[in-house]
Design an enzyme around this catalytic site. Structure first.
Site, PDB file in Angstrom:
ATOM      1  N   ASP A  51       0.843  -1.200   0.000  1.00  0.00           N
ATOM      2  CA  ASP A  51       0.000   0.000   0.000  1.00  0.00           C
ATOM      3  C   ASP A  51       0.880   1.253   0.000  1.00  0.00           C
ATOM      4  O   ASP A  51       0.369   2.380  -0.047  1.00  0.00           O
ATOM      5  CB  ASP A  51      -1.027  -0.011   1.141  1.00  0.00           C
ATOM      6  CG  ASP A  51      -0.397  -0.147   2.517  1.00  0.00           C
ATOM      7  OD1 ASP A  51       0.841  -0.271   2.596  1.00  0.00           O
ATOM      8  OD2 ASP A  51      -1.148  -0.133   3.507  1.00  0.00           O
ATOM      9  N   SER A  52       2.221   1.051  -0.022  1.00  0.00           N
ATOM     10  CA  SER A  52       3.136   2.168  -0.278  1.00  0.00           C
ATOM     11  C   SER A  52       2.840   2.774  -1.648  1.00  0.00           C
ATOM     12  O   SER A  52       3.289   3.880  -1.950  1.00  0.00           O
ATOM     13  CB  SER A  52       4.589   1.707  -0.199  1.00  0.00           C
ATOM     14  OG  SER A  52       4.777   0.521  -0.934  1.00  0.00           O
ATOM     15  N   ASP A  90      -1.105  -6.161  -0.287  1.00  0.00           N
ATOM     16  CA  ASP A  90      -1.423  -5.527   0.998  1.00  0.00           C
ATOM     17  C   ASP A  90      -2.923  -5.315   1.113  1.00  0.00           C
ATOM     18  O   ASP A  90      -3.567  -4.861   0.159  1.00  0.00           O
ATOM     19  CB  ASP A  90      -0.748  -4.146   1.064  1.00  0.00           C
ATOM     20  CG  ASP A  90       0.448  -4.130   1.991  1.00  0.00           C
ATOM     21  OD1 ASP A  90       0.579  -5.051   2.829  1.00  0.00           O
ATOM     22  OD2 ASP A  90       1.260  -3.197   1.873  1.00  0.00           O
ATOM     23  N   LYS A 119      -1.247  -9.433   2.900  1.00  0.00           N
ATOM     24  CA  LYS A 119      -0.493  -8.989   4.084  1.00  0.00           C
ATOM     25  C   LYS A 119      -1.357  -8.012   4.878  1.00  0.00           C
ATOM     26  O   LYS A 119      -2.037  -7.175   4.282  1.00  0.00           O
ATOM     27  CB  LYS A 119       0.822  -8.313   3.678  1.00  0.00           C
ATOM     28  CG  LYS A 119       1.589  -7.717   4.858  1.00  0.00           C
ATOM     29  CD  LYS A 119       3.013  -7.340   4.505  1.00  0.00           C
ATOM     30  CE  LYS A 119       3.186  -6.012   3.828  1.00  0.00           C
ATOM     31  NZ  LYS A 119       2.693  -4.851   4.589  1.00  0.00           N
ATOM     32  N   GLU A 121      -1.507  -5.703   8.848  1.00  0.00           N
ATOM     33  CA  GLU A 121      -0.666  -5.151   9.916  1.00  0.00           C
ATOM     34  C   GLU A 121      -1.260  -5.415  11.298  1.00  0.00           C
ATOM     35  O   GLU A 121      -2.471  -5.365  11.485  1.00  0.00           O
ATOM     36  CB  GLU A 121      -0.505  -3.638   9.709  1.00  0.00           C
ATOM     37  CG  GLU A 121       0.172  -3.288   8.392  1.00  0.00           C
ATOM     38  CD  GLU A 121       0.350  -1.781   8.192  1.00  0.00           C
ATOM     39  OE1 GLU A 121       0.040  -0.996   9.109  1.00  0.00           O
ATOM     40  OE2 GLU A 121       0.807  -1.406   7.097  1.00  0.00           O
ATOM     41  N   GLU A 189       9.282  -4.233  10.343  1.00  0.00           N
ATOM     42  CA  GLU A 189       9.691  -2.935   9.782  1.00  0.00           C
ATOM     43  C   GLU A 189      10.260  -2.020  10.861  1.00  0.00           C
ATOM     44  O   GLU A 189       9.670  -1.857  11.942  1.00  0.00           O
ATOM     45  CB  GLU A 189       8.482  -2.274   9.098  1.00  0.00           C
ATOM     46  CG  GLU A 189       8.843  -0.919   8.484  1.00  0.00           C
ATOM     47  CD  GLU A 189       7.826  -0.382   7.496  1.00  0.00           C
ATOM     48  OE1 GLU A 189       6.837  -1.078   7.190  1.00  0.00           O
ATOM     49  OE2 GLU A 189       8.039   0.750   7.013  1.00  0.00           O
TER      50      GLU A 189
HETATM   51  O1  KIV Z   1       3.520  -1.130   1.565  1.00  0.00           O
HETATM   52  C1  KIV Z   1       4.708  -1.503   1.594  1.00  0.00           C
HETATM   53  O2  KIV Z   1       5.513  -1.212   0.712  1.00  0.00           O
HETATM   54  C2  KIV Z   1       5.131  -2.321   2.732  1.00  0.00           C
HETATM   55  C3  KIV Z   1       6.599  -2.516   2.909  1.00  0.00           C
HETATM   56  C4  KIV Z   1       7.140  -1.330   3.584  1.00  0.00           C
HETATM   57  C5  KIV Z   1       6.910  -3.768   3.615  1.00  0.00           C
HETATM   58  O3  KIV Z   1       4.326  -2.742   3.502  1.00  0.00           O
END
Ligand code: KIV
Length: 296
Positions: A51-52, A90, A119, A121, A189
């Protein structure tokens, strides 16, 4: 008719095997078809549709603005490019918090978009229930602990986590609960190297570090950081392997000059009419001119 499930070369079992053999797991983020294709061809084990994307592609100031719709679009693009590596998507902010049912439905949507795992959190009781239900439904889950960007406002900024023995132990306990719930891997992280080592050594599932030092079972970095494309912020832990920033700017400024000075397009870059059509065009123009002069 026989139907064979098409599994990727790299699966969740590859992650487990690598942890056991001590071989490192490599993961990179990607958000588009071409980058995913190149990373896959380069041999990366896993691509994270992180989600970056919210920051490095969509220009937001955090990951909090990313929606399920965004993640479905970017995950589909990546999975069309990545043929052999394991694609993890994500789950965006608020897509797994309201209820376990909604979380499993959203995770399923990302799997239908081509992801091989999702993924999420944290490790609260609710998150652990989500992990259990996803795994029971056939959805592999990666956990994410330490600095968790979706909790940015609760954590009070981009801060290193697990900075004491007690806090490190707390994260290990969270990771053990994720392992127990069925997660096959956990991202750590922005935690000190010693903390990440301690957590890694006390888990059966692999850890993938980002800003977590040298002793995690694998490493992940953001594509735009390694390619030198995102320039708003450079994390201490990211290494730049290319400078696409200046390559892109130089390409664009060369194009602008070529258009302005008339050297683009060149003879090699244009299409032509055949001679008969050219003559016909000339004739049409002349006929039009003489018609105009008769009407004067
Ligand atoms: O969204 C992302 O790029 C991430 C990484 C920082 C692991 O979750």
């Amino acid at each position: 008719m026989s139907v064979e499930a098409k599994l990727k070369d790299i699966t969740v079992s590859t992650f487990a095997k690598k942890k056991n053999s001590g071989e490192k797991i490599t993961m990179l983020t990607a958000y588009d078809y071409s980058t995913a294709k190149y990373f896959d061809e380069a041999g990366v084990d896993s691509i994270l549709v992180g989600d970056s994307v919210g920051m490095v592609v969509l220009g937001y100031d955090s990951t909090i603005h990313v929606t399920m719709e965004d993640m479905v679009t970017f995950t589909s693009a990546v999975t069309r490019g990545a043929k052999r590596c394991l694609v993890v998507a994500d789950m965006p902010f608020m897509s797994y918090h309201a209820s376990v049912e909604e979380a499993v439905k959203n995770a399923g949507m990302l799997m239908r978009s081509g992801a091989s795992a999702v993924k999420l959190e944290g490790a609260t009781d609710h998150i652990l229930n989500v992990v259990k239900r996803c795994v029971e439904s056939g959805i592999p889950v990666v956990g994410h602990l330490g600095f968790t960007p979706q909790y940015l406002n609760v954590l009070g900024g981009y801060k290193i986590q697990a900075k004491s023995a007690q806090k490190t132990e707390f994260i290990l306990q969270q990771a053990l609960k994720l392992q127990e719930a069925g997660a096959f891997c956990v991202v750590l992280e922005m935690v000190p190297e010693e903390s990440a080592k301690y957590i890694t050594e006390n888990l059966n599932i692999p850890t993938i570090g980002i800003g977590a030092g040298r002793y995690t079972d694998g490493q992940v970095l953001v594509a735009d950081d390694i390619l030198g494309k995102y320039s708003d912020f450079k994390p201490k832990f990211a290494r730049k392997y290319a400078n696409l920033n200046s390559i892109i700017k130089e390409a664009a400024s060369n194009y602008i000059s070529d258009v302005n000075n008339g050297t683009f397009p060149s003879e090699d870059e244009v299409f032509h009419l055949d001679e008969a059509s050219c003559n016909e065009l000339r004739f049409l123009r002349e006929a039009e001119k003489s018609e105009l002069s008769c009407n004067k």
